[in-house]
Design a protein around this motif. Structure first.
Motif, PDB file in Angstrom:
ATOM      1  N   ASN A 145       0.819  -1.214   0.000  1.00 21.64           N
ATOM      2  CA  ASN A 145       0.000   0.000   0.000  1.00 21.64           C
ATOM      3  C   ASN A 145       0.853   1.266   0.000  1.00 21.64           C
ATOM      4  OD1 ASN A 145      -2.479   1.303  -0.081  1.00 21.64           O
ATOM      5  ND2 ASN A 145      -2.560   1.557   2.138  1.00 21.64           N
ATOM      6  N   PHE A 146       1.852   1.253  -0.851  1.00 20.37           N
ATOM      7  CA  PHE A 146       2.666   2.453  -1.033  1.00 20.37           C
ATOM      8  C   PHE A 146       2.531   2.864  -2.493  1.00 20.37           C
ATOM      9  CE2 PHE A 146       6.525   4.962  -1.637  1.00 20.37           C
ATOM     10  CZ  PHE A 146       6.532   5.721  -0.474  1.00 20.37           C
ATOM     11  N   ARG A 193      -2.970  11.798  -1.206  1.00 18.07           N
ATOM     12  CA  ARG A 193      -2.199  11.168  -0.135  1.00 18.07           C
ATOM     13  C   ARG A 193      -0.817  11.804  -0.141  1.00 18.07           C
ATOM     14  NH1 ARG A 193      -1.286   4.684  -0.205  1.00 18.07           N
ATOM     15  NH2 ARG A 193       0.204   4.551   1.499  1.00 18.07           N
ATOM     16  N   GLU A 194      -0.450  12.400   0.925  1.00 20.45           N
ATOM     17  CA  GLU A 194       0.844  13.056   0.947  1.00 20.45           C
ATOM     18  C   GLU A 194       1.460  13.002   2.335  1.00 20.45           C
ATOM     19  OE1 GLU A 194      -0.406  16.913  -0.443  1.00 20.45           O
ATOM     20  OE2 GLU A 194      -0.324  17.722   1.600  1.00 20.45           O
ATOM     21  N   SER A 195       2.748  13.227   2.346  1.00 16.16           N
ATOM     22  CA  SER A 195       3.493  13.194   3.601  1.00 16.16           C
ATOM     23  C   SER A 195       4.318  14.462   3.728  1.00 16.16           C
ATOM     24  CB  SER A 195       4.433  11.974   3.643  1.00 16.16           C
ATOM     25  OG  SER A 195       3.698  10.781   3.657  1.00 16.16           O
ATOM     26  N   GLU A 246       5.419   9.505  10.721  1.00 13.42           N
ATOM     27  CA  GLU A 246       4.015   9.450  10.313  1.00 13.42           C
ATOM     28  C   GLU A 246       3.343   8.290  11.031  1.00 13.42           C
ATOM     29  OE1 GLU A 246       3.317  10.812   6.051  1.00 13.42           O
ATOM     30  OE2 GLU A 246       2.833   8.694   6.089  1.00 13.42           O
ATOM     31  N   GLY A 247       2.299   8.587  11.715  1.00 12.60           N
ATOM     32  CA  GLY A 247       1.624   7.530  12.452  1.00 12.60           C
ATOM     33  C   GLY A 247       2.586   6.903  13.446  1.00 12.60           C
ATOM     34  N   ARG A 273       5.243   5.253  12.448  1.00 13.21           N
ATOM     35  CA  ARG A 273       6.427   4.923  11.657  1.00 13.21           C
ATOM     36  C   ARG A 273       7.320   6.149  11.454  1.00 13.21           C
ATOM     37  NH1 ARG A 273       2.766   1.889   8.100  1.00 13.21           N
ATOM     38  NH2 ARG A 273       2.975  -0.301   8.645  1.00 13.21           N
ATOM     39  N   TRP A 328      10.526   7.461   8.781  1.00  7.48           N
ATOM     40  CA  TRP A 328      11.018   7.126   7.449  1.00  7.48           C
ATOM     41  C   TRP A 328      12.201   8.002   7.058  1.00  7.48           C
ATOM     42  CZ3 TRP A 328      10.941  11.138   3.995  1.00  7.48           C
ATOM     43  CH2 TRP A 328      10.033  12.174   4.237  1.00  7.48           C
ATOM     44  N   GLU A 385       8.901  -4.125  12.378  1.00  3.45           N
ATOM     45  CA  GLU A 385       8.779  -4.254  10.931  1.00  3.45           C
ATOM     46  C   GLU A 385       9.576  -3.147  10.252  1.00  3.45           C
ATOM     47  OE1 GLU A 385       4.637  -3.548  10.265  1.00  3.45           O
ATOM     48  OE2 GLU A 385       4.897  -1.370  10.324  1.00  3.45           O
ATOM     49  N   PHE A 416      10.442  -1.497   6.071  1.00  7.49           N
ATOM     50  CA  PHE A 416      10.313  -1.565   4.619  1.00  7.49           C
ATOM     51  C   PHE A 416      11.535  -0.886   4.016  1.00  7.49           C
ATOM     52  CE2 PHE A 416       6.083  -1.377   6.408  1.00  7.49           C
ATOM     53  CZ  PHE A 416       5.416  -2.412   5.767  1.00  7.49           C
TER      54      PHE A 416
END
Lengths: 224, 139
Positions: B60-61, B83-85, B103-104, B106, B108, B128, B130
């Motif tokens: 879901n990325f 959808r943005e960060s 974010e949330g 997580r 990155w 986890e 990614f």
């Protein structure tokens, strides 16, 4: 010319007679009624009981719903010439006895089952707050709803999406697979439980029928 | 003859002044302009040490993102979903531009080679992680 026509008619008639004689054609069943059964004392006006009515006075169970019970019941013949009233009375009493003996009431079929497996849920029902509102779309949708209430759906959607973002909404594919496998396993367990329930019901009904038949046979009825 | 040489010299100076300087290879993807980056591979790792190759869609990325350093945000270009960060921090080190954020649950880091545009991304959560690789381009 006339001889030719007569000859053709003769040949056609021979063909029809020949087919009928060989027995290859369809012959409808004889409409002659079968000879009456030779019984010692046949009931005067007995009719098979497709619709069962509770007995008048001998037996009055509190909640007697015979419709489902007699849908799979055996055929009963009053071999000793019992009257229909006597037969209904016997049926009612045998019903009560069979229920008592087997613990299965065909009018209210319930069986003792082990507790459902973990994760067992009754048949699914649609929910407004279901999976469609999860994930990024869910964030956007919720934001859009909030924005729409506040008068700006587009801004609301942007806010909702920003809550999830690119990384916050990432989901482990392995987790999704595990969830799918778990759901499939739950579905299989649910189906197995339901099949077990159906089998138990069928077994209870069969036991009841056996007990009912034994009771009626003992009272002088031919049960088949 | 001397006039010709002088004219050539003046012309050379003019050309040197008027012509914009060539973009240095080292600063091509330094964030001075927005970039479009495509994810080519995704690895999903768990705390037990197991990593598996995925696709962006699997986790879901978005497959294509826009990186806008001036606006300090990254946005999804692969779908219609807004959808943005937000980019919280931008660093430059040894010819790499390093973006980071949270974010949330997580955190990155996104690293872009300023010369080649090669992109490496990590996103870490509880138990986890990614790791994604891709390539950026200047639109």
């Amino acid at each position: 010319m006339l001889k030719w026509i007569a000859g053709g008619a003769f040949i056609a008639a021979q063909f029809v007679i020949g087919c009928a004689g060989q027995g290859g054609g369809y012959s409808p069943p004889s409409a002659t009624p079968p000879p009456p059964m030779a019984t010692n004392a046949p009931p005067p006006a007995y009719s098979p009981p497709p619709a069962y009515a509770p007995p008048p006075s001998a037996y009055s169970p509190p909640s007697y719903a015979p419709a489902p019970a007699y849908s799979t019941q055996p055929y009963i013949y009053p071999a000793r010439g019992q009257s229909p009233q006597q037969e209904e009375s016997d049926k009612g009493q045998c019903y009560g006895w069979a229920v008592q003996q087997t613990g299965f009431d065909p009018a209210n079929p319930r069986v003792a089952m082990p507790p459902p497996p973990p994760g067992y849920t009754p048949p699914p029902q649609q929910s407004l707050a279901g999976g469609a509102l999860e994930g990024g779309l869910g964030g956007g949708a919720l934001g859009a709803v909030g924005g729409a209430i506040g008068g700006n759906a587009g801004e609301g959607a942007a806010i909702g999406a920003a809550v999830g973002g690119l990384f916050g909404l990432m989901r482990r594919a392995r987790m999704q697979e595990e969830e799918q496998q778990q759901m499939q396993q739950q579905g299989r367990q649910q189906q197995a439980y339901m099949a077990q329930q159906q089998n138990a019901l069928a077994q209870g009904r069969a036991n009841y029928n056996r007990a009912f038949s034994a009771c009626m046979t003992a009272r002088g009825y031919t049960v088949n | 003859m001397s006039r010709l040489a002088l004219g050539l010299a003046v012309l050379a100076v003019l050309v040197a002044v008027v012509t914009p300087p060539p973009v240095s290879a080292a600063g091509k993807y330094d964030g001075s302009a927005s970039m479009v980056c495509a994810v080519s591979s995704v690895h999903e790792c768990v705390a037990t040490g197991r990593c598996q190759l995925r696709t962006a869609g699997n986790v879901n990325f978005p497959g294509i993102i826009r990186v806008d350093i001036k606006a300090m945000k990254m946005s999804d270009l692969a779908s219609e979903k807004p959808r943005e960060s937000a980019i919280r921090n931008v660093d430059h080190a040894n010819g790499r531009m390093i973006l980071s954020g949270a974010e949330g649950d997580r955190g990155w880091i996104l690293l872009i080679n300023e010369a080649s545009g090669a992109m490496s991304v990590t996103a870490a959560g509880d138990g986890e992680g990614f790791v994604m690789f891709g390539q950026c381009a200047l639109p």
